[in-house]
Scaffold this motif. Structure first.
Motif, mmCIF file in Angstrom:
data_model
loop_
_atom_site.group_PDB
_atom_site.id
_atom_site.type_symbol
_atom_site.label_atom_id
_atom_site.label_comp_id
_atom_site.label_asym_id
_atom_site.label_seq_id
_atom_site.Cartn_x
_atom_site.Cartn_y
_atom_site.Cartn_z
ATOM 1 N N ALA A 148 1.072 9.014 5.498
ATOM 2 C CA ALA A 148 1.988 9.949 4.839
ATOM 3 C C ALA A 148 1.223 10.948 3.984
ATOM 4 C CB ALA A 148 2.995 9.174 3.989
ATOM 5 N N ALA A 149 1.533 12.210 4.184
ATOM 6 C CA ALA A 149 0.803 13.261 3.458
ATOM 7 C C ALA A 149 1.153 13.262 1.985
ATOM 8 C CB ALA A 149 1.125 14.617 4.084
ATOM 9 N N CYS A 150 2.415 12.900 1.660
ATOM 10 C CA CYS A 150 2.857 12.970 0.269
ATOM 11 C C CYS A 150 2.631 11.662 -0.493
ATOM 12 C CB CYS A 150 4.334 13.363 0.212
ATOM 13 S SG CYS A 150 5.400 12.195 1.078
ATOM 14 N N ALA A 151 2.152 10.637 0.183
ATOM 15 C CA ALA A 151 1.953 9.346 -0.482
ATOM 16 C C ALA A 151 0.725 9.406 -1.376
ATOM 17 C CB ALA A 151 1.789 8.238 0.551
ATOM 18 N N PRO A 152 0.717 8.642 -2.465
ATOM 19 C CA PRO A 152 -0.465 8.615 -3.338
ATOM 20 C C PRO A 152 -1.645 7.969 -2.616
ATOM 21 C CG PRO A 152 1.103 6.924 -4.006
ATOM 22 C CD PRO A 152 1.799 7.760 -2.966
ATOM 23 N N LEU A 153 -2.841 8.325 -3.055
ATOM 24 C CA LEU A 153 -4.056 7.824 -2.407
ATOM 25 C C LEU A 153 -4.102 6.299 -2.424
ATOM 26 C CD1 LEU A 153 -6.790 8.424 -1.086
ATOM 27 C CD2 LEU A 153 -7.796 8.544 -3.382
ATOM 28 N N GLU A 154 -3.683 5.688 -3.563
ATOM 29 C CA GLU A 154 -3.724 4.219 -3.656
ATOM 30 C C GLU A 154 -2.859 3.584 -2.579
ATOM 31 O OE1 GLU A 154 -3.090 6.232 -6.166
ATOM 32 O OE2 GLU A 154 -4.518 5.810 -7.784
ATOM 33 N N ALA A 155 -1.647 4.132 -2.386
ATOM 34 C CA ALA A 155 -0.748 3.575 -1.381
ATOM 35 C C ALA A 155 -1.357 3.678 0.010
ATOM 36 C CB ALA A 155 0.602 4.278 -1.428
ATOM 37 N N LYS A 156 -1.982 4.819 0.320
ATOM 38 C CA LYS A 156 -2.580 5.002 1.639
ATOM 39 C C LYS A 156 -3.714 4.006 1.892
ATOM 40 C CE LYS A 156 -1.720 10.007 1.921
ATOM 41 N NZ LYS A 156 -2.371 11.324 2.087
ATOM 42 N N PHE A 162 9.046 -5.916 -0.101
ATOM 43 C CA PHE A 162 7.876 -5.075 -0.333
ATOM 44 C C PHE A 162 7.678 -4.076 0.814
ATOM 45 C CE2 PHE A 162 6.559 -8.703 -3.093
ATOM 46 C CZ PHE A 162 6.475 -7.991 -4.271
ATOM 47 N N VAL A 163 8.038 -4.484 2.021
ATOM 48 C CA VAL A 163 7.951 -3.558 3.156
ATOM 49 C C VAL A 163 8.914 -2.387 2.953
ATOM 50 C CG1 VAL A 163 8.349 -3.279 5.634
ATOM 51 C CG2 VAL A 163 7.164 -5.321 4.769
ATOM 52 N N VAL A 164 10.140 -2.721 2.521
ATOM 53 C CA VAL A 164 11.125 -1.662 2.244
ATOM 54 C C VAL A 164 10.638 -0.781 1.103
ATOM 55 C CG1 VAL A 164 13.468 -1.226 1.401
ATOM 56 C CG2 VAL A 164 13.069 -3.014 3.109
ATOM 57 N N MET A 165 9.977 -1.388 0.129
ATOM 58 C CA MET A 165 9.481 -0.632 -1.016
ATOM 59 C C MET A 165 8.424 0.400 -0.618
ATOM 60 S SD MET A 165 8.269 -2.311 -4.667
ATOM 61 C CE MET A 165 9.496 -3.601 -4.590
ATOM 62 N N LEU A 166 7.763 0.179 0.536
ATOM 63 C CA LEU A 166 6.791 1.171 1.012
ATOM 64 C C LEU A 166 7.462 2.504 1.347
ATOM 65 C CD1 LEU A 166 4.602 -1.094 3.342
ATOM 66 C CD2 LEU A 166 3.861 -0.015 1.215
ATOM 67 N N ARG A 167 8.781 2.464 1.552
ATOM 68 C CA ARG A 167 9.525 3.687 1.875
ATOM 69 C C ARG A 167 10.231 4.257 0.650
ATOM 70 N NH1 ARG A 167 12.422 0.663 6.871
ATOM 71 N NH2 ARG A 167 10.815 0.913 8.471
ATOM 72 N N ASN A 168 10.063 3.618 -0.502
ATOM 73 C CA ASN A 168 10.746 4.066 -1.707
ATOM 74 C C ASN A 168 10.284 5.477 -2.099
ATOM 75 O OD1 ASN A 168 11.256 4.165 -4.792
ATOM 76 N ND2 ASN A 168 12.346 2.322 -4.124
ATOM 77 N N PRO A 169 11.197 6.292 -2.601
ATOM 78 C CA PRO A 169 10.784 7.646 -3.012
ATOM 79 C C PRO A 169 9.732 7.639 -4.109
ATOM 80 C CG PRO A 169 13.176 7.469 -2.885
ATOM 81 C CD PRO A 169 12.645 6.093 -2.728
ATOM 82 N N SER A 170 9.671 6.574 -4.881
ATOM 83 C CA SER A 170 8.699 6.529 -5.986
ATOM 84 C C SER A 170 7.296 6.257 -5.464
ATOM 85 C CB SER A 170 9.104 5.447 -6.982
ATOM 86 O OG SER A 170 8.057 5.203 -7.912
#
Length: 923
Positions: A896-904, A844-852
């Motif tokens: 991250a500026a490009c990350a979705p609000l939910e992720a942030k 899941f930590v690696v998934m935080l860097r996923n392009p999706s």
């Protein structure tokens, strides 16, 4: 289900006492300074009284202590009555008893084998024989018994059917037993005229006859039994009523007639009441033709005779038999007052009431067993009170039948252990619990057994269970569980089983020594009785659900006892309860060592795996549940797999698609538990477990638990790229998507989303694209379509936990209160019970860097659930994240500026949770 030993009773103030007090026997004079009894100085008559309160088994034990006791134990006064029902009495045993049975007057037996043994007792002066469970009793055996005992005055066989006894045997009884006064036979196929005529000719003293539940009785010949005062044909069929009324006019001494449970019609009743001048009582309980004739019911003109039926007041009717000096102010007390009234005894009335007690208790038991519709009012208003009255009868068999009736009439569904609440309360209202407990304290084992059965059945009701506990019933049941009589022990174990449901009485049972008694019971009866073993294991299963009690079960050797049952017993009920008990013992892995102990017990895992192949769903369900719980221990998990558990559980999952939800849940759960290990996960995929779990995940909408366990197992399997591809190829994506979007279980939706995230985070792609170029293109197209569908539904699921107002506030402020509001609205509290490995957290930590952006949000959302303060494994997960250096990745995701609000926002919440756990660990 009853056995007892008869003894003399002492009288005090004209009342019979059920036990002998020490002060009354002079024992108090033999106490030394330490308040100990010097048993060798007791008077002989006192010792004989003590012997009279013991079973045959206990008499033998006491007789073996010294020469004096051996001689006293052989006293002829102790051997005038013999109850063999609790013992396996064969020809050899009877030969050993024979020297003591020279003066035997009464014997009770159970089954055909014991009947054979009666012949070898050589008790030529025997007066009374009573037997039950006589379905296999043959003409030859019963005829031989009759031939050896020409002094016989009473023969009673029932209430179960004597299917192999014929009219020829009845004729032989008449020829061999000229002193016969009472004959009661149940379930004979035919009693012909020759047999009845033989009774009339050779048994001039015959005053009571009962041909009960017989298929065919020559009603005309019954008119020749002119000496008979009481006749019962209850439950018999094929009676020709016109012939009967014409013939029975000759019964000039008949005082009581029982036609209960027959097809007798009103016109016959009227004619019998008018033509039989000596008749005092006619009993017609449960006769549909009478009850359906409203004009007959309304008339109630019985020409001065007493008629007992459902539609009249039985207590009030019986009270009319007594003169004014005997009548009580309350009709319900008529039986009690009659037993107490020693001065105004009327021999004729006593004879009638004694007979009424017998035939009413018999009919009420039979009616309770068949449980016809429409009798609720009768049971509530009269039936329960009648049975309670009969438990106080001076007739032992009436007491036992009344207790059995109380155990039976409250039961609605025996399979599901449900009872009628109104009927149970009717027993409580009339002081029934105290009465039954007093019977259970009796020295007579037959009463103990039947009273304990009633207590056990009634205790299914929580109010009754509370009353039983308050009246000291738990101690009574624990003491009876130690009985050497297997049927007494069996019913006591059943009572403890019912009382141990829920949490109210577990501690009390443990404090009374119930756990040790139940474990000892399994070792004591391991080769003798499935019923007692099933009840003992069931009670231990309930008790093992409590953490403290589970430790006691283990301490007293319960694990070894239960594993022994699982390994050796072939009875499915015992197997099911033993597996359930082991499952509950293994459910406390976080708080005690029972989980590991069960797995390490020799043969435990192999036995449970074998039980998953049982033909009975209940056994398979409990065995799978036990393996599921045991799989939480690392050593057990690998041992289960090594013993063939993967193959067995995959086969179980395949075979239970149409079974009950409980079995499906546990089959999927056990695979979920095993799949935590990467080698096991691969083995499950290789054995075809993926397709089976997908099928279980497609179960009915209301099977929430099945959805959760199947989704959990697929989530674990999806961690492996090969299994992830199998899920796709076996059609699992639509199933997981459906769970993620539509399941009524939040946990099922959550784990389905995580399974989809694993499948499409990129690790499966390289594994999938191995083959020819055309195959690669086809797979790429198929996987891409599945990926888009999966991400769409993952995003929709995560957003259901994204409160726009709370997110807006958190985005504009770094105040803890804003994040706390997001955390609370997004938390799935049940997810706090999930425990992840370091590899899973790392994924899941690696998934935080996923392009999706969808997978980033999903990963942050998952880590929020796993680290939420208060979660069962939150500290463990926080430690894994800190060891993996996840804080840096989480901060990057939050900024991250490009990350979705939910992720942030979710990433910030996870960071806050880590800080909370770090501070907590420092404190």
């Amino acid at each position: 289900m009853s056995r007892r030993i008869r003894r003399k009773v002492v009288r005090k103030g004209g009342n019979e006492l059920d036990s002998v007090g020490l002060s009354e026997t002079g024992v108090s004079g033999f106490l030394d300074e330490k308040e100990m009894v010097d048993w060798t100085r007791l008077p002989d008559d006192t010792v004989i009284q003590l012997f009279g309160c013991l079973s045959i088994r206990d008499r033998a034990s006491l007789s073996s202590t010294c020469r004096n006791y051996r001689d006293l134990g052989s006293s002829s006064c102790l051997w005038q009555s013999l109850d063999l029902r609790a013992h396996k009495c064969d020809w050899n045993v009877s030969a050993l008893l024979a020297p003591r049975c020279v003066n035997l007057k009464k014997v009770r037996f159970r089954g055909a084998e014991s009947a054979d043994a009666i012949i070898n007792l050589k008790a030529i002066g025997l007066r009374e024989i009573s037997g039950d469970y006589c379905r296999k009793l043959t003409d030859s055996t019963l005829s031989a018994i009759a031939a050896r005992h020409e002094c016989l005055e009473s023969l009673q066989l029932g209430p179960d059917f004597c299917e192999k006894i014929s009219s020829d045997c009845v004729k032989a009884i008449a020829l061999c037993c000229p002193k016969l006064r009472k004959l009661r036979l149940s379930g004979i196929r035919e009693v012909n005229g020759d047999a009845i005529d033989a009774l009339a000719k050779h048994c001039p003293n015959l005053t009571e006859v009962g041909f009960i539940d017989c298929l065919l009785v020559d009603e005309s010949a019954l008119g020749n039994l002119v000496s008979v005062r009481f006749l019962s044909l209850a439950g018999s069929t094929g009676l020709k009523w016109l012939s009967a009324t014409n013939s029975w006019i000759k019964l000039i001494n008949l005082r009581g007639l029982d036609l209960s449970r027959t097809d007798v019609v009103p016109s016959v009743i009227v004619r019998l009441l008018s033509s039989l001048n000596s008749l005092k009582v006619l009993c017609a309980l449960d006769c549909p033709s009478l009850e359906e004739d409203t004009s007959f019911v309304a008339e109630q003109n019985y020409r001065g005779k007493l008629m007992l039926a459902f539609f009249n007041d039985i207590f009030k009717g019986i009270s009319t038999l007594f003169n004014d000096s005997t009548k009580t102010k309350k009709d319900r007390d008529i039986f009690t007052d009659w037993r107490k009234d020693l001065r105004n005894k009327d021999r004729n009335v006593d004879e009638i009431v004694t007979w009424l007690e017998w035939i009413l208790s018999h009919s009420l038991l039979r009616i309770a067993e068949s449980n016809p519709q429409g009798l609720d009012n009768f049971w509530l208003n009269q039936g329960a009170a009648l049975l309670l009255n009969f438990t106080q009868s001076a007739q032992e068999d009436v007491q036992e039948r009344a207790a059995t009736g109380l155990a039976t009439f409250v039961v609605i569904d025996d399979e599901n252990a449900s009872i009628d609440e109104g009927r149970a309360k009717a027993v409580m209202k009339d002081g029934g619990i105290r009465l039954l407990l007093n019977l259970a304290r009796s020295w007579r084992e037959g009463l103990q057994s039947e009273a304990t059965k009633a207590i056990a059945n009634l205790s299914v009701n929580t109010s009754v269970a509370k009353s039983v506990a308050e009246e000291g019933g738990i101690t009574v049941l624990v003491n009876l569980a130690r009985s050497m009589n297997i049927l007494v022990a069996e019913e006591a174990a059943g009572g403890l089983w019912n009382l141990s449901v829920g949490e109210d009485h577990k501690d009390a049972i443990a404090e009374a020594g119930g756990i040790k008694a139940l474990v000892d019971m399994i070792f004591k009866w391991s080769n003798d009785g499935d019923g007692v073993l099933e009840r003992a294991a069931g009670a231990l299963a309930n008790l093992a659900a409590d953490d403290k009690c589970s430790m006691e079960v283990a301490a007293f050797g319960g694990i070894r006892a239960l594993v022994m049952l699982a390994c050796n017993c072939k009875h499915e009920g015992v197997q099911e309860q033993a597996a359930r008990a082991l499952a509950n013992l293994a459910a406390h892995g976080d708080s005690n060592s029972n989980n590991a102990a069960v797995g390490q017990e020799a043969g435990a895992l192999a036995a449970l795996i074998h039980l998953t192949r049982s033909p009975k769903d209940g056994v398979r369900q409990e065995a799978a549940g036990a393996l599921w719980n045991l799989s939480f221990d690392d050593r057990n998990r690998e041992a289960i797999a090594s013993a063939g558990g993967v193959e067995a559980l995959v086969a179980l999952a395949r075979s239970c698609l149409n079974a009950a939800s409980g079995l499906q849940e546990r089959a999927a759960g056990a695979l979920w538990g095993l799949s935590v290990s990467e080698p096991n996960s691969i083995a499950i995929g290789r054995e075809g477990g993926v397709a089976a779990l997908i099928a279980l995940a497609q179960s009915e909408n209301d099977y929430q638990d099945v959805h959760e366990t199947a989704a959990g197992a697929l989530w674990n399997l999806a961690f492996n790229p090969g299994n992830a591809l199998r899920i796709v190829e076996d059609g699992g994506v639509p199933t997981l998507v459906n769970l993620c979007s539509s399941s009524s279980s939040t946990m099922a939706r959550f784990m389905a989303a995580l399974a989809l995230a694993y499948m499409f985070d990129g690790r499966m792609d390289e594994f999938a694209l191995i083959g020819s170029s055309s195959e690669e293109t086809s797979k790429r197209i198929n996987l891409e379509g599945a990926r888009r569908t999966a991400l769409k539904h993952i995003e929709a699921f995560v957003r259901t936990f994204s409160d726009p107002q709370a997110f807006s506030a958190a985005a504009l402020s770094s105040a803890p209160a804003a994040l706390a509001q997001v955390s609370e609205s997004a938390c799935i509290h049940e997810a706090g019970h999930l425990r992840c490995s370091g590899a899973e957290i790392g994924r899941f930590v690696v998934m935080l860097r996923n392009p999706s952006s969808v997978l980033k949000a999903c990963a942050a959302f998952a880590l929020l659930q796993f680290t939420f303060p208060g979660g069962r494994h939150a500290v463990h997960h926080a430690g894994l994240l800190q060891n993996a250096g996840a804080a840096r990745v989480l901060r990057a995701a939050a900024a991250a500026a490009c990350a979705p609000l939910e992720a942030k926002i979710f990433a910030r919440v996870v960071l806050r949770n880590l800080e909370h756990h770090q501070v907590g660990s420092q404190v």
